[in-house]
Structures are given as structure tokens and as C-alpha cells.
Design an enzyme around this catalytic site. Structure first.
Site, PDB file in Angstrom:
ATOM      1  N   HIS A   1      -4.376  -1.768  -5.935  1.00 33.59           N
ATOM      2  CA  HIS A   1      -3.670  -0.542  -6.288  1.00 33.59           C
ATOM      3  C   HIS A   1      -4.730   0.510  -6.573  1.00 33.59           C
ATOM      4  CE1 HIS A   1       0.048  -2.661  -6.624  1.00 33.59           C
ATOM      5  NE2 HIS A   1      -0.378  -3.426  -7.591  1.00 33.59           N
TER       6      HIS A   1
ATOM      7  N   ASP B   1       0.812  -1.230   0.000  1.00 32.09           N
ATOM      8  CA  ASP B   1       0.000   0.000   0.000  1.00 32.09           C
ATOM      9  C   ASP B   1       0.839   1.271   0.000  1.00 32.09           C
ATOM     10  OD1 ASP B   1      -2.283  -1.624   0.222  1.00 32.09           O
ATOM     11  OD2 ASP B   1      -2.046  -1.685   2.395  1.00 32.09           O
TER      12      ASP B   1
HETATM   13  P1  GDP Z   1      -0.380   0.246  -3.722  1.00 33.14           P
HETATM   14  O1  GDP Z   1      -0.948  -1.089  -3.377  1.00 33.14           O
HETATM   15  O2  GDP Z   1       1.072   0.356  -3.373  1.00 33.14           O
HETATM   16  O3  GDP Z   1      -0.661   0.651  -5.124  1.00 33.14           O
HETATM   17  O4  GDP Z   1      -1.080   1.319  -2.764  1.00 33.14           O
HETATM   18  P2  GDP Z   1      -2.642   1.581  -2.508  1.00 33.14           P
HETATM   19  O5  GDP Z   1      -3.264   2.079  -3.727  1.00 33.14           O
HETATM   20  O6  GDP Z   1      -3.261   0.402  -1.855  1.00 33.14           O
HETATM   21  O7  GDP Z   1      -2.548   2.699  -1.385  1.00 33.14           O
HETATM   22  C1  GDP Z   1      -2.012   3.943  -1.605  1.00 33.14           C
HETATM   23  C2  GDP Z   1      -3.016   5.003  -1.195  1.00 33.14           C
HETATM   24  O8  GDP Z   1      -2.401   6.256  -1.248  1.00 33.14           O
HETATM   25  C3  GDP Z   1      -4.211   5.108  -2.126  1.00 33.14           C
HETATM   26  O9  GDP Z   1      -5.310   5.555  -1.393  1.00 33.14           O
HETATM   27  C4  GDP Z   1      -3.747   6.168  -3.130  1.00 33.14           C
HETATM   28  O10 GDP Z   1      -4.816   6.831  -3.785  1.00 33.14           O
HETATM   29  C5  GDP Z   1      -3.043   7.092  -2.210  1.00 33.14           C
HETATM   30  N1  GDP Z   1      -1.984   7.913  -2.751  1.00 33.14           N
HETATM   31  C6  GDP Z   1      -0.949   7.569  -3.576  1.00 33.14           C
HETATM   32  N2  GDP Z   1      -0.083   8.604  -3.681  1.00 33.14           N
HETATM   33  C7  GDP Z   1      -0.582   9.600  -2.899  1.00 33.14           C
HETATM   34  C8  GDP Z   1      -0.126  10.903  -2.547  1.00 33.14           C
HETATM   35  O11 GDP Z   1       0.940  11.354  -2.952  1.00 33.14           O
HETATM   36  N3  GDP Z   1      -0.916  11.619  -1.685  1.00 33.14           N
HETATM   37  C9  GDP Z   1      -2.071  11.163  -1.172  1.00 33.14           C
HETATM   38  N4  GDP Z   1      -2.774  11.928  -0.343  1.00 33.14           N
HETATM   39  N5  GDP Z   1      -2.529   9.932  -1.468  1.00 33.14           N
HETATM   40  C10 GDP Z   1      -1.784   9.175  -2.313  1.00 33.14           C
END
Ligand code: GDP
Length: 448
Positions: A62, A34
């Protein structure tokens, strides 16, 4: 001058594709998952030809926010929003056919043009009994469970290494499929009847269902390894997209609170089917704070109001799991765990996400060492040591202003840039990309 700079990015031979010299770029998590890999992959996908999933299954998500809306992808590679990209499900993936079809249909129903997708004929198939066994085992373990998402991952990989898994290519011969499933049923029904007291496996109904599902995906099934090796020869740019993160690796992570396939870049060439020597860039994604879904030691974990505030402000809509909806455990940035996470990935750079989330803080704690049994420890310990570790924090001044509107890294407040530089030094890996919001365009480039 930074002595720790490793392989400079874009150091590979010229790919001859007019888009720089990187041929294979791998995007992996430096922590517990995440970290924001989906967003980073979506940003980098624009300049790529192929995006490959190489391990894991639909057990994590993701989150991607782009012109089509907000999506939580579980099994589809994050290149599916770009028409020029070929997306690949590699042989290392735990491939749930029904889930994939559902995810594809949902995309198309929401207005995304049908993506190009190839499925490895060697990928193994997640079967309903894997999911059932995952649930039954969690029930049996009760409070001693390892925090499974109950999507069948551990039973799936268990069967794979027991050599009773089913490859996609085996679904196209009903006789062979029946024979294999009859053998599986002998083993599994013993446990179902005697240990879990659940109904036995119905082989005939599985043969029927999976023959029909196999027919639906047939146009996408091929030898993706051959396809990818050919693509490398042609100088195509390939992104490997990892799931979860370093600390969930069964060998190098916080075993047994790990997953069952390797989320390390080193497994990328195996699970995807590409030559290892062409992996030039390994981007380790990490959040500007910590978040973790599931069980296991988590040294910087916050509780109470402090946790609630960070959880509410985190991610794009609070820190809640993309697959499970479970509230994520949150904490301050753990430099000990993340430095280790970047090291075991062999990271050539770290990508920092969610920096905007910390804008509310007057002071920001960063965990720079652990205290274990009265001693200061800077190297990430094994699980028993980790269980006893307490965080040692350095306080950094906050910037207390919104940074989501920043269009250039150099427009960020000084304290914000200092925070990034501090983390970079702690991680001993250059930070070249900083994400200042969940949307695709909220990305800042920095000269490390
Ligand atoms: P992944 O599994 O690594 O792709 O991560 P996830 O999507 O499960 O979790 C990452 C969370 O952080 C999600 O809610 C994204 O929309 C959010 N996100 C990613 N980059 C940023 C950022 O720079 N700022 C904010 N506020 N949210 C972000």
C-alpha cells in the site's frame, strides 16, 4: 433519485463514540489490487480507533504519502502513522515475522513514532520454506506460472489448510515447535530432494531462529479477537483493511490467477475476528482506469505507446508494483469487471482514486460490455469466457485540465463530474469519495 443506492453510509446504530454511527468500516479492492486502498485507509484512519489487516501477507504493498514522506507498507496496517490508532494483525494474515520487524524498524528510522501494534496469537507464521517453495514452483512451471510474487503465499495457505501451519502461539514452546517442524520436514524434504533438487529443511536452525524471533514480538502478541470484540462493545470505530481485490478471490475471482486467501469483505470478520453484523460500510476502492500486476485475463489492457503513456502518468510515480517493482499492466476502466467486483464485495459504496491521472485525455474510453463469441455480455463471465472477451467501449469527453488543485468536488470541470456520474451509474453503487492525487489531503467528498 437513484434506485441503486444500497445501504446508506453511516446507517448503523449509534456507536456512541461521538464520531458518527459506523462501527466497522471495511476498505477493500474492487479489481485486481493496487486500487489505492492504502491512501483511502490512511485518510479514513484519522477518524478510527483501530485498523486491522485480515488476510494476505507481504505480497502486495500500500503506498501512503503523508507528512513523514512516502511509504510502501506491505504487512503493517495503514493506521501506523497515527498515534491514537491500535493496529492489528489478525489471525487470517500470512504473518512474516522478520518482514514485520524490518518494516517497523524502517518506519521508526524514518521518523515515524513507534506505532501501537497487536499481533494475533492465532496468526500463522510465514516460514522461509514457504518462500522457497513458491520460488521453486514458479521455476518448475516456467512460462505456465500464475504470476506469483514469490513471497510464499500459496505454500503458506496450502499448509494452513493441510493443518501443518504454525500459529504464533506455538512458537513459545521449543519442544512443540521442533516436533511440528520435524513432521513438516518429512513431507517437504521429499519434494525438495526429489522434485526440486534443493537442500532439505534444517529443523534445528529453524527452531533457534523462530524461538528468537518469537521473543522479539512477544510484547505485541495477544488474543486480538477478544480485544476486537471488546472494542466493538465499547463502541470503538474499526477499519478492516483488505489487500488485493475482488478479482483475486479464490472463489469469486479469475481463478487460477488469484491469490490464496479471500480479499472479500465477507472474509473480514473471519480473518480479523469481529462480529459480521457490525460491518456497516464496505468501501470498494477502484481506480478511474484499470491496472493489474501479475498474470491472467485483463480485457481492457492497453499495449504500446498508449499503455506506456497511461503507465507513466498513473499512480504517484508511474504504475510499478509497490512490492515487486514490476510494471503494472494498464487499461481503460472496465465497468463490467468493477461492477462485479463491487457486487461480490457487497459494497455499500465505491471510492474512486487516481481521477487526476486521466486529465491528459481528450476522450476517455470506458468498457461497458464485453463481446464474447459475437454476443454482447454485460455480466462478468467465468475465466474461460473472460479469456475470449473483447471490450465494447463508450467514449466520454475528457476535461483536459489539472484537477489536483481542486479543493471541492463541485469545483471539478463538468466533464470530470460527468465521468464520475457515469461510472457511478455503471457500478450501481454510490461514489462519495474521489481521490484527485496521491497525497492524504487530495480527497474530495461528493453527495452521491
Ligand atoms: P493499494 O495496494 O490498493 O493500497 O494500492 P497501491 O498503493 O499499490 O497503488 C496505488 C497507487 O496509486 C500508488 O502509487 C498511490 O500513491 C497512487 N494513488 C492513490 N490515489 C491516487 C490518486 O488519487 N491520484 C494519483 N495520481 N495517485 C494515487
Amino acid at each position: 433519485e437513484r434506485a441503486f443506492l444500497r445501504t446508506p453510509a453511516l446507517a448503523g446504530k449509534d456507536a456512541g463514540n461521538g464520531r458518527g454511527s459506523v462501527m466497522i468500516r471495511t476498505i477493500v479492492g474492487a479489481n485486481w489490487g493496487d486500487e489505492g486502498k492504502g491512501k483511502v485507509t490512511d485518510v479514513l484512519a484519522e477518524k478510527s480507533d483501530i485498523v486491522v489487516r485480515f488476510q494476505g501477507g507481504a505480497n502486495a504493498g500500500h503506498t501512503i504519502i503523508n507528512e513523514y514522506g512516502k511509504f510502501a507498507l506491505h504487512l503493517l496496517p495503514s493506521g501506523v502513522f497515527h498515534q491514537h490508532i491500535v493496529n492489528v494483525i489478525g489471525p487470517g494474515v500470512a504473518f512474516n515475522i522478520e518482514f514485520l520487524l524490518h518494516e517497523l524498524n524502517t518506519l521508526v528510522a524514518r521518523g515515524v513514532p513507534k506505532p501501537k501494534l497487536l499481533i494475533s496469537d492465532r496468526a500463522q507464521v510465514m516460514m522461509p520454506y514457504h518462500v522457497d517453495f513458491d520460488k521453486y514452483e514458479e521455476e518448475r512451471l516456467g512460462g505456465k506460472s500464475f504470476g506469483s510474487t514469490k513471497s510464499g503465499i500459496a505454500p503458506f495457505y496450502g499448509d494452513k489448510y493441510m493443518k501443518i501451519g504454525l500459529q504464533v502461539c506455538q512458537l513459545y514452546d521449543a519442544e512443540l515447535l521442533r516436533e511440528k517442524l520435524q513432521n513438516v520436514a518429512v513431507l517437504k524434504n521429499t519434494l525438495l530432494e526429489n522434485l526440486y533438487h534443493k537442500p532439505p529443511i534444517d529443523v534445528e536452525s529453524l527452531v533457534e531462529t523462530y524461538t528468537a524471533l518469537a521473543a522479539l514480538i512477544k510484547p505485541m502478541v495477544c488474543d486480538t479477537t477478544l480485544f476486537l470484540h471488546q472494542a466493538v462493545k465499547e463502541g470503538k470505530t474499526i477499519l478492516l483493511e483488505g489487500q488485493l481485490g475482488s478479482l483475486r478471490d479464490p472463489d469469486h475471482g479469475i481463478y487460477p490467477y488469484t491469490t490464496s486467501s479471500s480479499p472479500l469483505a465477507g472474509f473480514g470478520p473471519v480473518g480479523a475476528g469481529v462480529p459480521p453484523w457490525d460491518m456497516k460500510d464496505i468501501d470498494c476502492v477502484t481506480k478511474a482506469y484499470s491496472s493489474c500486476v501479475g498474470a491472467g485475463p485483463f480485457v481492457t489492457e492497453l499495449f504500446g505507446d498508449e499503455a506506456e503513456e497511461l503507465r507513466r502518468r498513473g499512480g504517484d510515480a508511474g504504475e510499478y508494483g509497490a512490492t515487486t517493482g514490476r510494471p503494472r499492466r494498464v487499461g481503460w476502466f472496465d465497468a463490467v469487471a468493477t461492477r462485479y467486483g463491487v457486487m461480490v464485495q457487497g459494497g455499500t459504496e465505491a471510492v474512486l482514486t487516481n481521477l487526476d491521472v486521466l486529465s491528459y485525455l481528450k476522450e476517455i474510453p470506458v468498457c461497458v460490455a464485453y463481446e464474447i463469441g459475437g454476443e454482447r455480455v454485460e455480466q462478468f463471465p467465468t475465466t474461460p469466457g473472460l479469456m475470449k472477451a473483447k471490450p465494447i467501449y463508450t467514449m466520454l469527453p475528457g476535461w483536459e485540465s489539472d484537477i489536483r488543485s481542486a479543493k471541492s468536488y463541485y469545483d471539478l470541470p463538468d466533464n470530470c463530474k460527468r465521468y464520475v456520474a457515469f461510472l457511478e451509474k455503471q457500478l450501481q453503487a454510490p461514489i462519495r469519495m474521489v481521490s484527485n492525487g496521491p497525497r492524504r489531503e487530495e480527497i474530495l467528498y461528493r453527495q452521491a
